[in-house]
Design a protein around this motif. Sequence first.
Motif, mmCIF file in Angstrom:
data_model
loop_
_atom_site.group_PDB
_atom_site.id
_atom_site.type_symbol
_atom_site.label_atom_id
_atom_site.label_comp_id
_atom_site.label_asym_id
_atom_site.label_seq_id
_atom_site.Cartn_x
_atom_site.Cartn_y
_atom_site.Cartn_z
ATOM 1 N N GLY A 115 -3.124 6.708 8.944
ATOM 2 C CA GLY A 115 -1.819 6.739 8.857
ATOM 3 C C GLY A 115 -1.375 5.212 8.149
ATOM 4 N N THR A 116 -0.281 4.941 7.998
ATOM 5 C CA THR A 116 0.006 3.814 7.290
ATOM 6 C C THR A 116 -0.382 2.545 7.936
ATOM 7 N N GLN A 117 -0.947 1.911 7.088
ATOM 8 C CA GLN A 117 -1.511 0.557 7.397
ATOM 9 C C GLN A 117 -0.721 -0.829 6.640
ATOM 10 N N GLY A 118 -0.175 -0.437 5.602
ATOM 11 C CA GLY A 118 0.689 -1.454 4.898
ATOM 12 C C GLY A 118 0.254 -1.466 3.407
ATOM 13 N N ILE A 119 0.506 -2.539 2.619
ATOM 14 C CA ILE A 119 0.195 -2.650 1.136
ATOM 15 C C ILE A 119 -0.792 -3.707 0.900
ATOM 16 N N PHE A 255 7.366 0.207 1.036
ATOM 17 C CA PHE A 255 6.243 0.469 0.567
ATOM 18 C C PHE A 255 5.945 1.557 -0.311
ATOM 19 N N ALA A 256 6.839 2.485 -0.109
ATOM 20 C CA ALA A 256 6.796 3.773 -1.044
ATOM 21 C C ALA A 256 7.327 3.166 -2.578
ATOM 22 N N ALA A 257 8.587 2.299 -2.518
ATOM 23 C CA ALA A 257 8.752 1.870 -3.897
ATOM 24 C C ALA A 257 7.915 1.186 -4.462
#
Length: 398
Positions: A115-119, A255-257
Amino acid sequence: MSILRRVFSLSAVATVTAAVLLVPTAPVGAAGVPVGPAGDAFYQPPAPLPGSAPGDPIWYRATPAPIATVSGASAYHVLYRSKNATGADIAVSSTVFVPLLPTLGTRPIVALAPGTQGIGDKCAPSKAFANGTEYDQLYVSELLNKGWAVAVTDYEGLGTPGDHTYVIGQSEGRAMLDSVRAATRVPAIGLRAGGKVGLIGYSQGGGAAAWAGELQPSYAPDLNLVGISAGGVPADLDAVGKALDGSAGFGLLLFAAVGLDTAYPELNLESYLNDAGRKEFADREKCVSDFAPYIGKRISDYTTRSPLTQPDWQARMAENKLGSRVPGAPIFLYHASGDALVPFGQADALRREYCAKGAAVKWGVHLGEHVTAFASGRADAVAYLADRFAGKAAPRSC
């Protein structure tokens, strides 16, 4: 997401982190696959990339991982070849867990999409597994306790060069499939190719698992894929982005951007940013623990005009919308009815798309919201793969 960590009790985390680190020693340079360097140098691939095909290992190393120790398994980091969203060759890192107890026949492998961790590079799951702080580690333990090997990709740009292409399914799906190939191509790890493969993930990981399922027939037909469990799936980036704008989960939209701009540089995110946006997006080292300042923010707080509504951005988001292809194996989709981060409606639309195309779909609806379904759906997700590995007929909800 950082809030997912609250699902686990402090006592469970303490038990895992305090475990004695007993790491098996792998042979050096077995069958031409070299042992990689220590520290962060492991994530920096040589140029040109060694190997020739997706999934070819670049190097590997044995790694400490508290969850492996308490689960009776060995753990390895692997750096391997993959392809990004536009088909260019890249290096991706992963963690591979293998139960120490022998098995009859070829051991099944589950590719777990985190799952989401970061960038930021510091957010890579492989680094969190090594220090016992990865929130997916109890998920890994459940899979290991079934006797399955587990390959966990870091995705593109987490640890390795370049920014992370967050929620870009065309990249994430390939990285996930190639993590399985790579795990079987390092002789010291001891896994054989040709065995049954399952895919599993939630949230960002659910999207990656579904994407890997859609890509497998054309990208990795050599893998014996038998089942997919995908929960909390962000199937439609446009719909999810609209829900996140102004919400408690706005950090995910940031994050998505970054992910879209990294995967497709011609989108030129910089040209849309105001002064606040240039300052904010200059920091590409954020992890999910850095979300709090963005609660309730909007894309308009950081831009002169929204890039997300522009035709070129819309086209790239459409390329990463799930549902255009039938997955290469039966799939279990599940979602929380009250999910405010990843809307229920777009996940249900994916179910209907798959059903219309004749896919073998099991559909599960959980009461609650995004975080609670991560916990409540895990047992069903694992059981679904167990039934596919056992050769049972896949249930259909269509």
